[in-house]
Write an enzyme that holds these catalytic residues in place. Structure first.
Site, short mmCIF file in Angstrom:
data_model
loop_
_atom_site.label_atom_id
_atom_site.label_comp_id
_atom_site.label_asym_id
_atom_site.label_seq_id
_atom_site.Cartn_x
_atom_site.Cartn_y
_atom_site.Cartn_z
N SER A 1 1.54 2.50 3.04
CA SER A 1 2.48 1.62 2.82
C SER A 1 1.51 2.46 0.74
O SER A 1 0.11 2.34 0.92
CB SER A 1 2.71 0.74 2.73
N ASP A 2 1.41 2.09 -0.43
CA ASP A 2 1.32 2.60 -1.41
C ASP A 2 2.41 2.16 -2.46
O ASP A 2 3.62 2.10 -2.30
CB ASP A 2 1.38 3.95 -1.21
#
Length: 195
Positions: free
Chosen positions: A70-71
């Site tokens: 995730s970012d």
């Protein structure tokens, strides 16, 4: 049936805490990738590229697992908002956001390293900021120390006092890991959070 091993490709305490809301057993492993945005990228392009890169970086270490990458990026008036690192930078970012709407892009990648099936999605969150005084902003920064948070605030705590409103299809996305989206992805891989 035994659940497939779940790997969180992150060393973030925020993401670890979020994932623990829906899953008891998982492993955290920092992917150690270069997270710098590319010169030609928009914030909306950076987040999914990095989420995917984080998951793929661990595939060889965990060949039979579900790997979560995730970012999150944020943009205000075309400016990329990073983790501030210092109180001065946090104040500068929060002053930029006053009275404006900031767009957050939280990308989520789920990689099945057994068959290389990859799911990728980006949740957009619009946050409208109040117009506050510099004294109020400094007081917020002193109290909460949001120096490791994109946008210079912690939405799950006192940061909500900076907002007029927020709009998202997945409220946990703003905290850094979109849990509604993740549950749907896990189920498509046969991993049931409720079992």
């Amino acid at each position: 049936m035994q659940k497939r091993r779940l790997i969180l490709a992150s060393s973030s305490s925020y993401r670890k805490s979020l994932l623990s809301r829906i899953v008891e057993n998982f492993t955290c492993h920092a992917p150690n990738i270069d997270e710098s945005p590319l010169a030609t990228e928009t914030p909306a392009q950076t987040a999914p590229r990095l989420a995917k890169a984080k998951a793929l970086a661990l595939a060889h270490l965990y060949p039979d697992a579900l790997i979560i990458g995730s970012d999150q990026t944020a943009s205000c008036d075309g400016h990329l908002l990073n983790k501030p690192g210092t109180e001065a930078n946090a104040l500068q970012q929060l002053k930029l956001c006053q009275g404006k709407t900031v767009t957050f892009y939280t990308s989520l990648c789920l990689l099945n390293s057994t068959n290389q099936n990859l799911q990728l999605d980006t949740i957009t969150t619009e946050v409208s900021f109040l117009t506050l005084t510099e004294t109020q902003l400094q007081a917020y920064i002193k109290k909460e120390q949001p120096l490791d948070c994109a946008g210079s605030f912690k939405c799950e705590a006192l940061g909500s006092s900076l907002f007029r409103s927020l709009t998202s299809t997945d409220p946990s996305a703003l905290e850094g890991l979109p849990l509604i989206t993740l549950c749907a992805m896990l189920r498509r891989e046969g991993f049931e959070p409720l079992s």
